[in-house]
Design a protein around this motif. Sequence first.
Motif, PDB file in Angstrom:
ATOM      1  N   ASN A  15      63.842  39.737  28.635  1.00 26.42           N
ATOM      2  CA  ASN A  15      64.609  38.510  28.813  1.00 26.42           C
ATOM      3  C   ASN A  15      64.830  37.824  27.462  1.00 26.42           C
ATOM      4  O   ASN A  15      65.926  37.339  27.171  1.00 26.42           O
ATOM      5  N   LEU A  16      63.798  37.787  26.632  1.00 28.56           N
ATOM      6  CA  LEU A  16      63.909  37.203  25.299  1.00 28.56           C
ATOM      7  C   LEU A  16      64.962  37.924  24.467  1.00 28.56           C
ATOM      8  O   LEU A  16      65.812  37.293  23.828  1.00 28.56           O
ATOM      9  N   ASN A  17      64.921  39.238  24.482  1.00 30.38           N
ATOM     10  CA  ASN A  17      65.913  40.021  23.730  1.00 30.38           C
ATOM     11  C   ASN A  17      67.328  39.747  24.223  1.00 30.38           C
ATOM     12  O   ASN A  17      68.260  39.602  23.433  1.00 30.38           O
ATOM     13  N   GLU A  18      67.472  39.649  25.536  1.00 29.52           N
ATOM     14  CA  GLU A  18      68.788  39.393  26.122  1.00 29.52           C
ATOM     15  C   GLU A  18      69.313  38.005  25.722  1.00 29.52           C
ATOM     16  O   GLU A  18      70.473  37.867  25.330  1.00 29.52           O
ATOM     17  N   ASP A  26      68.053  35.051  16.210  1.00 28.83           N
ATOM     18  CA  ASP A  26      66.876  35.922  16.175  1.00 28.83           C
ATOM     19  C   ASP A  26      65.844  35.448  17.197  1.00 28.83           C
ATOM     20  O   ASP A  26      65.871  34.311  17.657  1.00 28.83           O
ATOM     21  N   LYS A  27      64.948  36.351  17.542  1.00 32.98           N
ATOM     22  CA  LYS A  27      63.971  36.061  18.593  1.00 32.98           C
ATOM     23  C   LYS A  27      63.071  34.880  18.235  1.00 32.98           C
ATOM     24  O   LYS A  27      62.729  34.079  19.103  1.00 32.98           O
ATOM     25  N   SER A  28      62.707  34.744  16.988  1.00 33.39           N
ATOM     26  CA  SER A  28      61.846  33.634  16.589  1.00 33.39           C
ATOM     27  C   SER A  28      62.495  32.290  16.882  1.00 33.39           C
ATOM     28  O   SER A  28      61.849  31.363  17.371  1.00 33.39           O
ATOM     29  N   LYS A  33      63.045  27.399  20.310  1.00 30.26           N
ATOM     30  CA  LYS A  33      63.858  26.556  21.191  1.00 30.26           C
ATOM     31  C   LYS A  33      63.253  26.498  22.593  1.00 30.26           C
ATOM     32  O   LYS A  33      63.157  25.424  23.197  1.00 30.26           O
ATOM     33  N   ALA A  34      62.892  27.646  23.134  1.00 30.04           N
ATOM     34  CA  ALA A  34      62.340  27.705  24.491  1.00 30.04           C
ATOM     35  C   ALA A  34      61.029  26.933  24.574  1.00 30.04           C
ATOM     36  O   ALA A  34      60.796  26.185  25.535  1.00 30.04           O
ATOM     37  N   ARG A  38      60.602  23.642  26.889  1.00 32.83           N
ATOM     38  CA  ARG A  38      59.635  23.721  27.983  1.00 32.83           C
ATOM     39  C   ARG A  38      58.512  22.711  27.800  1.00 32.83           C
ATOM     40  O   ARG A  38      58.034  22.119  28.764  1.00 32.83           O
ATOM     41  N   LEU A  39      58.067  22.501  26.545  1.00 31.11           N
ATOM     42  CA  LEU A  39      57.031  21.497  26.311  1.00 31.11           C
ATOM     43  C   LEU A  39      57.534  20.115  26.701  1.00 31.11           C
ATOM     44  O   LEU A  39      56.787  19.317  27.276  1.00 31.11           O
ATOM     45  N   ALA A  40      58.799  19.835  26.411  1.00 33.16           N
ATOM     46  CA  ALA A  40      59.383  18.550  26.811  1.00 33.16           C
ATOM     47  C   ALA A  40      59.378  18.423  28.335  1.00 33.16           C
ATOM     48  O   ALA A  40      59.029  17.369  28.881  1.00 33.16           O
TER      49      ALA A  40
END
Length: 100
Positions: A15-18, A26-28, A33-34, A38-40
Amino acid sequence: MPSISACIPDEDEDNLNEVAMLLDEDKSKVIRKALRERLADLRIRFAVEQYQTGEISTNQAARIAGISIAEWLEIARERNLTSQLPPADLAADVDSAREL
């Protein structure tokens, strides 16, 4: 910037790659961002739960959620939240809201 490592299930990596490909990032960057988003969300959810049980005031809920009192009041309105706080605490919240 500190670095952390984490093990994730294969389906999350797929899912991350997609998502990284969809956003052309880039994935990092996608992970940052995620995590931030999500923390918010988690902060708001915790504030909602504590507010509903009367554990915290409007001011405290906004502080925990990391948002302004006006933003908190909008969330409370959207979610039909009712406070279980004693009248004195509610009066203090009203005074704080007036200062906005």
